[in-house]
Design a protein around this motif. Structure first.
Motif, PDB file in Angstrom:
ATOM      1  N   THR A 160       0.861  -1.272  -0.045  1.00 36.39           N
ATOM      2  CA  THR A 160      -0.121  -0.024  -0.100  1.00 36.39           C
ATOM      3  C   THR A 160       0.821   0.939  -0.094  1.00 36.39           C
ATOM      4  O   THR A 160       1.789   1.500   0.882  1.00 36.39           O
ATOM      5  CB  THR A 160      -0.863  -0.101   1.205  1.00 36.39           C
ATOM      6  N   PRO A 164       0.265  -4.875   3.997  1.00 39.23           N
ATOM      7  CA  PRO A 164      -1.152  -4.991   4.821  1.00 39.23           C
ATOM      8  C   PRO A 164      -0.757  -6.265   5.626  1.00 39.23           C
ATOM      9  O   PRO A 164      -0.205  -7.307   5.126  1.00 39.23           O
ATOM     10  CB  PRO A 164      -2.087  -5.183   3.831  1.00 39.23           C
ATOM     11  N   HIS A 168      -4.017  -4.808  10.318  1.00 38.45           N
ATOM     12  CA  HIS A 168      -3.451  -3.510  10.393  1.00 38.45           C
ATOM     13  C   HIS A 168      -2.451  -3.395   9.169  1.00 38.45           C
ATOM     14  O   HIS A 168      -1.527  -4.326   8.847  1.00 38.45           O
ATOM     15  CB  HIS A 168      -2.945  -2.784  11.418  1.00 38.45           C
ATOM     16  N   LEU A 169      -1.914  -2.099   8.657  1.00 35.64           N
ATOM     17  CA  LEU A 169      -0.886  -1.875   8.082  1.00 35.64           C
ATOM     18  C   LEU A 169       0.382  -1.708   8.657  1.00 35.64           C
ATOM     19  O   LEU A 169       0.291  -1.331  10.006  1.00 35.64           O
ATOM     20  CB  LEU A 169      -0.977  -0.855   7.165  1.00 35.64           C
ATOM     21  N   GLY A 192      -5.378  -3.635  -0.055  1.00 36.54           N
ATOM     22  CA  GLY A 192      -4.116  -2.946   0.669  1.00 36.54           C
ATOM     23  C   GLY A 192      -4.748  -2.277   2.165  1.00 36.54           C
ATOM     24  O   GLY A 192      -3.911  -1.670   2.313  1.00 36.54           O
ATOM     25  N   ARG A 193      -5.735  -2.426   2.350  1.00 31.94           N
ATOM     26  CA  ARG A 193      -6.335  -1.961   3.659  1.00 31.94           C
ATOM     27  C   ARG A 193      -6.929  -2.738   4.618  1.00 31.94           C
ATOM     28  O   ARG A 193      -8.165  -2.851   4.572  1.00 31.94           O
ATOM     29  CB  ARG A 193      -7.252  -0.686   3.202  1.00 31.94           C
ATOM     30  N   PRO A 194      -6.305  -3.652   5.182  1.00 34.18           N
ATOM     31  CA  PRO A 194      -6.934  -4.710   6.025  1.00 34.18           C
ATOM     32  C   PRO A 194      -7.811  -4.226   7.147  1.00 34.18           C
ATOM     33  O   PRO A 194      -8.802  -4.966   7.434  1.00 34.18           O
ATOM     34  CB  PRO A 194      -5.782  -5.685   6.719  1.00 34.18           C
TER      35      PRO A 194
END
Lengths: 166, 80
Positions: free
Chosen positions: A77, A92, A96-97, B32-34
């Motif tokens: 991301t 990811p 959370h990132l 891409g944004r869990p």
């Protein structure tokens, strides 16, 4: 938006104030206007040539372009701030990132090298958690640099920890 | 009116709670944004920044497991 960030906190706050026009976080019109100027057009074009890109930006929470970059089964991301020329690259996790401080996969290395090529600085984890001096437009507190520059969805990402401990 | 954030709003508080809870339970994680999920509805769930109706709900969860939701997606003009 013409200069990359100088990443010391005082300078950052002033640059944010200059970009936003006040010490409050940006309004919707500001973000729409900057997005229209396409400050990362060349970088985005190169990314799209190499990868599948999913744009998940939503100005309800984001002050940055938030791009999911897919390469096979890997997704990273990339957040490109619309308040200044600055980026963070995240991986990811389950919930959370986490912040990529050292690129390990080929995709991460390639994205980081594109950021360098386009003179887009990556911000560090300690800086992201510092208070920015910018207040929330709803009046319920001061934002961290992560929130002011990238997104107030969730907390600043913590550095990724690899199987080797860092 | 200062057009600040959030830029989308649910019609009322009870709907906001119901949509947010449901979208977190049934929504699709965003690539891409869990910590973000989205759910599409057939009916308008709220109003977007340009004053149009929105049909998606996006929900964010923070590290304290608190969720926050808002209407999202393209806007349909609302007839006067």
């Amino acid at each position: 938006m013409s200069h990359p960030l100088h990443a010391d906190p005082t300078s950052l706050t002033l640059q944010l104030r200059n970009a936003y026009g006040s010490f409050e976080e940006p309004c919707y019109d500001f973000l729409e206007r900057v997005r229209g100027q396409q400050p990362y057009a060349k970088l985005e074009a190169e990314l799209r040539q190499r990868y599948e890109i999913v744009d998940t930006t939503d100005f309800n929470t984001d002050s940055a372009l938030i791009l999911g970059i897919e390469s096979g089964s890997e997704v990273v991301t990339l957040m490109l701030s619309l308040a200044a020329i600055a980026a963070i690259l995240c991986r990811p996790g389950t919930d959370h990132l986490c912040l990529v401080e050292k690129a390990t996969t080929a995709t991460e290395q390639s994205v980081v090298s594109l950021l360098t090529e386009h003179a887009v600085p990556q911000l560090s984890a300690p800086l992201l958690s510092l208070s920015s001096g910018i207040t929330n437009i709803q009046g319920d507190g001061e934002l961290t640099f992560f929130q002011a520059l990238f997104s107030d969805s969730g907390d600043p990402p913590k550095p990724c920890v690899s199987e080797f401990g860092k | 009116v200062k057009q600040g954030k959030p830029t989308s709003a649910f019609y009322d508080a009870p709907q906001a709670i119901r949509y947010t809870t449901e979208a977190w339970q049934r929504g699709t994680p965003m690539k891409g944004r869990p910590n973000v999920r989205e759910l599409q509805y057939d009916v308008a769930v709220g109003i977007g920044p340009k004053g149009g109706a929105q049909y998606k709900v996006r929900v964010h969860r923070n590290e304290r497991n608190q969720i926050h939701g808002h209407p999202a997606g393209p806007e349909d003009p609302i007839s006067p």
